[in-house]
Design an enzyme around this catalytic site. Structure first.
Site, PDB file in Angstrom:
ATOM      1  N   GLU A   1     -30.343 -45.477  28.836  1.00  0.00           N
ATOM      2  CA  GLU A   1     -31.065 -46.328  27.872  1.00  0.00           C
ATOM      3  C   GLU A   1     -32.466 -46.632  28.385  1.00  0.00           C
ATOM      4  OE1 GLU A   1     -29.968 -47.033  24.812  1.00  0.00           O
ATOM      5  OE2 GLU A   1     -28.265 -45.794  25.390  1.00  0.00           O
TER       6      GLU A   1
ATOM      7  N   TRP B   1     -34.446 -43.737  27.509  1.00  0.00           N
ATOM      8  CA  TRP B   1     -34.905 -43.781  26.101  1.00  0.00           C
ATOM      9  C   TRP B   1     -36.212 -44.578  26.010  1.00  0.00           C
ATOM     10  CZ3 TRP B   1     -34.051 -41.334  21.701  1.00  0.00           C
ATOM     11  CH2 TRP B   1     -32.834 -40.707  21.480  1.00  0.00           C
TER      12      TRP B   1
ATOM     13  N   TRP C   1     -40.776 -44.308  -2.028  1.00  0.00           N
ATOM     14  CA  TRP C   1     -40.054 -45.527  -1.657  1.00  0.00           C
ATOM     15  C   TRP C   1     -39.967 -46.475  -2.849  1.00  0.00           C
ATOM     16  CZ3 TRP C   1     -37.938 -44.395   2.757  1.00  0.00           C
ATOM     17  CH2 TRP C   1     -38.622 -43.643   3.706  1.00  0.00           C
TER      18      TRP C   1
ATOM     19  N   ASN D   1     -28.281 -53.742  19.792  1.00  0.00           N
ATOM     20  CA  ASN D   1     -28.787 -52.408  19.447  1.00  0.00           C
ATOM     21  C   ASN D   1     -28.011 -51.732  18.316  1.00  0.00           C
ATOM     22  OD1 ASN D   1     -30.450 -49.989  19.940  1.00  0.00           O
ATOM     23  ND2 ASN D   1     -28.477 -49.111  20.554  1.00  0.00           N
TER      24      ASN D   1
ATOM     25  N   TRP E   1     -39.777 -47.523   5.878  1.00  0.00           N
ATOM     26  CA  TRP E   1     -39.382 -47.997   7.217  1.00  0.00           C
ATOM     27  C   TRP E   1     -40.460 -48.859   7.861  1.00  0.00           C
ATOM     28  CZ3 TRP E   1     -42.620 -46.101  11.084  1.00  0.00           C
ATOM     29  CH2 TRP E   1     -43.359 -44.940  10.787  1.00  0.00           C
TER      30      TRP E   1
ATOM     31  N   TRP F   1     -37.150 -47.278  14.600  1.00  0.00           N
ATOM     32  CA  TRP F   1     -37.301 -47.203  13.139  1.00  0.00           C
ATOM     33  C   TRP F   1     -37.441 -45.767  12.661  1.00  0.00           C
ATOM     34  CZ3 TRP F   1     -36.078 -50.244   9.300  1.00  0.00           C
ATOM     35  CH2 TRP F   1     -35.777 -51.567   9.612  1.00  0.00           C
TER      36      TRP F   1
HETATM   37  P1  FAD Z   1     -29.465 -52.680  27.133  1.00  0.00           P
HETATM   38  O1  FAD Z   1     -28.468 -51.973  26.309  1.00  0.00           O
HETATM   39  O2  FAD Z   1     -28.978 -53.431  28.308  1.00  0.00           O
HETATM   40  O3  FAD Z   1     -30.521 -51.570  27.605  1.00  0.00           O
HETATM   41  C1  FAD Z   1     -31.333 -51.731  28.780  1.00  0.00           C
HETATM   42  C2  FAD Z   1     -32.797 -51.572  28.441  1.00  0.00           C
HETATM   43  O4  FAD Z   1     -33.068 -50.245  28.017  1.00  0.00           O
HETATM   44  C3  FAD Z   1     -33.277 -52.462  27.315  1.00  0.00           C
HETATM   45  O5  FAD Z   1     -33.592 -53.737  27.787  1.00  0.00           O
HETATM   46  C4  FAD Z   1     -34.485 -51.702  26.802  1.00  0.00           C
HETATM   47  O6  FAD Z   1     -35.632 -51.953  27.574  1.00  0.00           O
HETATM   48  C5  FAD Z   1     -34.079 -50.249  27.001  1.00  0.00           C
HETATM   49  N1  FAD Z   1     -33.486 -49.691  25.778  1.00  0.00           N
HETATM   50  C6  FAD Z   1     -32.204 -49.769  25.377  1.00  0.00           C
HETATM   51  N2  FAD Z   1     -32.021 -49.084  24.238  1.00  0.00           N
HETATM   52  C7  FAD Z   1     -33.215 -48.569  23.904  1.00  0.00           C
HETATM   53  C8  FAD Z   1     -33.677 -47.772  22.829  1.00  0.00           C
HETATM   54  N3  FAD Z   1     -32.852 -47.330  21.866  1.00  0.00           N
HETATM   55  N4  FAD Z   1     -34.983 -47.455  22.787  1.00  0.00           N
HETATM   56  C9  FAD Z   1     -35.829 -47.862  23.749  1.00  0.00           C
HETATM   57  N5  FAD Z   1     -35.451 -48.624  24.787  1.00  0.00           N
HETATM   58  C10 FAD Z   1     -34.161 -48.970  24.877  1.00  0.00           C
HETATM   59  N6  FAD Z   1     -36.160 -52.436  22.095  1.00  0.00           N
HETATM   60  C11 FAD Z   1     -37.163 -53.213  22.543  1.00  0.00           C
HETATM   61  O7  FAD Z   1     -37.252 -53.479  23.743  1.00  0.00           O
HETATM   62  N7  FAD Z   1     -38.108 -53.710  21.670  1.00  0.00           N
HETATM   63  C12 FAD Z   1     -38.071 -53.435  20.336  1.00  0.00           C
HETATM   64  O8  FAD Z   1     -38.955 -53.887  19.590  1.00  0.00           O
HETATM   65  C13 FAD Z   1     -36.999 -52.642  19.838  1.00  0.00           C
HETATM   66  N8  FAD Z   1     -36.874 -52.375  18.509  1.00  0.00           N
HETATM   67  C14 FAD Z   1     -35.850 -51.572  18.064  1.00  0.00           C
HETATM   68  C15 FAD Z   1     -35.766 -51.266  16.697  1.00  0.00           C
HETATM   69  C16 FAD Z   1     -34.739 -50.454  16.212  1.00  0.00           C
HETATM   70  C17 FAD Z   1     -34.677 -50.121  14.732  1.00  0.00           C
HETATM   71  C18 FAD Z   1     -33.776 -49.947  17.111  1.00  0.00           C
HETATM   72  C19 FAD Z   1     -32.654 -49.081  16.612  1.00  0.00           C
HETATM   73  C20 FAD Z   1     -33.849 -50.242  18.460  1.00  0.00           C
HETATM   74  C21 FAD Z   1     -34.882 -51.050  18.965  1.00  0.00           C
HETATM   75  N9  FAD Z   1     -34.981 -51.370  20.344  1.00  0.00           N
HETATM   76  C22 FAD Z   1     -36.035 -52.143  20.782  1.00  0.00           C
HETATM   77  C23 FAD Z   1     -34.060 -50.778  21.331  1.00  0.00           C
HETATM   78  C24 FAD Z   1     -32.795 -51.600  21.672  1.00  0.00           C
HETATM   79  O9  FAD Z   1     -32.157 -52.022  20.513  1.00  0.00           O
HETATM   80  C25 FAD Z   1     -33.105 -52.808  22.543  1.00  0.00           C
HETATM   81  O10 FAD Z   1     -33.901 -52.422  23.653  1.00  0.00           O
HETATM   82  C26 FAD Z   1     -31.805 -53.435  23.084  1.00  0.00           C
HETATM   83  O11 FAD Z   1     -30.988 -53.823  22.041  1.00  0.00           O
HETATM   84  C27 FAD Z   1     -32.158 -54.612  23.966  1.00  0.00           C
HETATM   85  O12 FAD Z   1     -31.016 -55.227  24.461  1.00  0.00           O
HETATM   86  P2  FAD Z   1     -30.609 -55.127  26.000  1.00  0.00           P
HETATM   87  O13 FAD Z   1     -31.766 -55.500  26.859  1.00  0.00           O
HETATM   88  O14 FAD Z   1     -29.374 -55.916  26.176  1.00  0.00           O
HETATM   89  O15 FAD Z   1     -30.350 -53.574  26.142  1.00  0.00           O
END
Ligand code: FAD
Length: 474
Positions: free
Chosen positions: A277, A280, A309, A344, A362, A385
Site C-alpha cells: 500500500e 501504491w 456526465w 479505503n 469523477w 478517483w
Molecule cells: P493503510 O491501509 O494502513 O495504508 C498505509 C498507507 O499507505 C496509507 O496511510 C497511505 O499513505 C498509503 N495508501 C494506502 N492505500 C493507498 C492507495 N490506494 N493509494 C495511495 N496510497 C495508499 N489516501 C490519502 O492519503 N489521501 C487521499 O486523499 C486519498 N484519497 C483516496 C480517494 C479514493 C477514491 C481512494 C479509492 C483512495 C484514496 N486514498 C487516499 C487511499 C487510501 O484510501 C488511504 O490512504 C487509506 O484509506 C488511509 O488509511 P490508512 O492510513 O489506515 O491506510
C-alpha cells in the site's frame, strides 16, 4: 552563514532530509519558515480539518525545533506567487545564505519552487531541494525502456527489487545547536482559513503520536492486515495517512519500523500486503511527475473525457450528505463528513457509486473528498478517483461496476458499520440492513431514511452505454 529550512509538507524534525542538510554545518545559524497560503489552499479545496491539523502540528514542530535551537517563523500571504515574494523578503531580512527544502511533486508546487529558486539565485542565495517524501525518487523506478510504468504490479516488483539492492536511509533529528533550547519562539497566528475541529484521539497531532501509532501498528496489527483491511467495522488499518500526507511521518520511517519488527518484511507475504500500500502511494506520486496533466483535472485515458456526465445537482448533494438510500454508501459518506477520514474499501465503493451509479463526473467527487479529508493528498486522491472512474493508469475497466448492495453484504456482513453511522437503521434486522426499504415495506414500518436515488441495475446499463458511446467517439 545563515541557513533557512522552508517547511511545507514535512512537518517533522526526525528523518527530514532538508532539515538534516541545513544543520550539517555546526557553525551555521539555522532558521525555519512556514508560509501559509490560504487563497492557494482554497483553490486546492483543502479541508478545514486538514488546515486545523497542520496548525496543530506547526505548534508541535516549532516546539521541537526550539529545543534544537532553531526558531520556526510563520508568514501568511495569499497564494504561491505571493509566497515567492514572502520567501525572498524573509531571506533578505534575515540575511539568509542558503535555502534547504523538500520537493513537492504537484504542478503548482513545482512552478512555485522553480520561481523561488530563480528569485533567490538573483539574491546570491543557493537553494537545495531533496526527494524526501518518498521511499524512492520519481524517475528512479523505470521499465527496461526507461519509461515510467503504467501498470502497478510490475512497478511494485521493480520497486521491491530496488529496495533489496539498498534501503533508503533515515536521518536523525538535528543535534541541539548553540543557544538551544530557545527561551522564546515567534508567535504562530491562526491562518486566515476556515478550520474545523478534528478527533484528536484518532489523529493526535505531533511526531510523537505518529511514531507511537506506527510502532503499535507494526508490532501486531500489521500481521493481521491482510484479513482485516477490507472490513470497515474493524480498526484494521494503520490510520497513518494523515501523518504521511502532511509529512509528520516519512515513508522511510514506516519502512524501517516495519523491518525492525519483521526483518523479512520485503519477502513476508503477510507483512508485505501493507508495504504494498505504501508502494501504491509511491506509484501515484511517480505518475504525477511522469504525467503532469494528472494535476490538471485531466484523465490518463483521454477518451473517458467524452463521457456525457449527468448534471451534478440533487444527486451529488444526496451523495455528499450520505442520503442516497444505499446504506453502505451513506454510512461511508457520513464517516468522512464527521471524521475527515474514510476506510479505503469505502472510498472505492462511494467513488464507484458516484461515477458508475450516478454517472457524475469523477472530478466532482475528487474535489469533494479533498474538501473533507484530513489526509487529503492530490496524488493518492486523484489516483483513487481515476481508478474508480476507469480513466486512470491501471484503473478498474469501465465495465467493472461495483454493486453497492453486494459490496455492503460482503464487507459489512452484519451491518455493524452501517448501524454505527446510520442510527436511523438501528432497528432494521441484520439480514435486511443492506436493503432496508424492502423490509420496511413488507412489515409496514415507516423508515426515516431515503429511498434509493437510483436503481442499480438501470444505472449500470446507462453507464455502460455512456462509456461505450464515449469510447466509440475517440
Ligand atoms: P493503510 O491501509 O494502513 O495504508 C498505509 C498507507 O499507505 C496509507 O496511510 C497511505 O499513505 C498509503 N495508501 C494506502 N492505500 C493507498 C492507495 N490506494 N493509494 C495511495 N496510497 C495508499 N489516501 C490519502 O492519503 N489521501 C487521499 O486523499 C486519498 N484519497 C483516496 C480517494 C479514493 C477514491 C481512494 C479509492 C483512495 C484514496 N486514498 C487516499 C487511499 C487510501 O484510501 C488511504 O490512504 C487509506 O484509506 C488511509 O488509511 P490508512 O492510513 O489506515 O491506510
Amino acid at each position: 552563514a545563515t541557513h533557512l529550512i522552508w517547511l511545507r509538507n514535512d512537518l517533522r524534525v526526525h528523518d527530514n532530509y532538508a532539515l538534516h542538510a541545513a544543520c550539517r554545518d555546526a557553525d551555521a545559524t539555522v532558521l525555519a519558515l512556514f508560509i501559509a497560503t490560504p487563497a492557494q489552499w482554497k483553490s486546492h479545496s483543502m479541508a478545514p480539518k486538514q488546515a486545523a491539523f497542520i496548525y496543530q502540528n506547526l505548534l508541535d514542530v516549532q516546539h521541537s525545533l526550539a529545543e534544537k535551537g532553531i526558531a520556526l517563523h510563520t508568514v501568511q500571504c495569499d497564494d504561491f506567487a505571493a509566497s515567492v515574494e514572502a520567501l525572498s523578503d524573509f531571506c533578505q531580512q534575515h540575511h539568509v545564505d542558503r535555502l534547504f527544502y523538500n520537493y513537492q511533486y504537484e504542478v503548482n508546487e513545482r512552478q512555485r519552487d522553480a520561481a523561488a529558486e530563480r528569485r533567490l539565485f538573483d539574491l546570491d542565495i543557493i537553494s537545495q531541494g531533496f526527494d524526501d517524501s518518498l521511499l524512492l525518487p520519481p524517475g528512479s523506478v523505470l521499465t527496461g525502456n526507461r519509461e515510467m510504468y503504467k501498470v502497478f504490479t510490475p512497478f511494485s516488483r521493480a520497486f521491491v527489487k530496488r529496495l533489496h539492492e539498498g534501503l533508503p536511509e533515515c536521518v536523525p533529528a538535528p543535534k541541539p545547536r548553540q543557544g538551544a533550547p530557545l527561551s522564546k519562539t515567534p508567535e504562530i497566528k491562526p491562518f486566515d482559513y476556515p478550520t474545523e475541529a478534528f478527533d484528536s484521539e484518532l489523529f493526535a497531532a505531533g511526531e510523537k503520536a505518529a511514531l507511537h501509532q506506527l510502532r503499535h501498528f507494526c508490532q501486531q496489527p500489521v500481521t493481521e492486515y491482510p484479513d482485516t483491511r477490507n472490513i470497515p467495522a474493524v480498526d484494521g488499518t494503520s490510520r497513518l495517512s494523515v501523518y504521511l500526507a502532511t509529512g509528520v511521518l516519512s515513508p522511510r520511517q514506516c519502512l524501517h519500523r516495519l523491518l525492525a519488527e519483521h526483518p523479512r518484511g520485503l519477502d513476508d507475504s503477510n507483512v508485505f500486503v501493507w508495504l504494498n500500500e505504501l508502494i501504491w502511494r509511491e506509484f501515484y506520486r511517480h505518475l504525477l511527475v511522469a504525467w503532469p496533466k494528472l494535476c490538471r483535472y485531466k484523465p490518463f485515458i483521454a477518451w473517458t473525457d467524452n463521457v456525457k456526465w449527468q448534471p451534478a445537482d440533487k444527486q451529488l448533494e444526496a451523495w455528499q450528505q450520505g442520503k442516497t438510500g444505499y446504506p453502505i454508501v451513506d454510512a461511508a459518506m457520513r464517516q468522512m463528513n464527521q471524521l475527515g477520514w474514510m476506510h479505503n474499501r469505502l472510498r472505492m465503493i462511494v467513488a464507484s457509486f458516484l461515477v458508475k451509479d450516478l454517472l457524475i463526473d469523477w472530478r466532482e467527487g475528487e474535489r469533494y473528498f479533498m474538501s473533507q479529508l484530513i489526509d487529503g493528498d492530490l496524488a493518492a486522491n486523484n489516483g483513487g478517483w481515476q481508478w474508480a472512474a476507469s480513466s486512470g493508469n491501471d484503473a478498474a475497466p469501465y465495465f467493472r461496476i461495483f454493486n453497492p448492495t453486494t459490496q455492503g453484504e460482503r464487507f459489512d456482513k452484519e451491518g455493524e458499520f452501517i448501524r454505527k453511522w446510520l442510527p436511523e437503521l438501528k432497528d432494521v434486522p441484520v439480514k435486511h440492513i443492506h436493503q432496508p426499504h424492502i423490509w420496511a415495506d413488507n412489515v409496514g414500518v415507516a423508515l426515516d431514511y431515503p429511498q434509493p436515488v437510483v436503481d442499480h441495475k438501470e444505472a449500470r446499463k446507462r453507464t455502460l452505454e455512456a462509456f461505450e458511446a464515449a469510447r466509440k467517439q475517440s
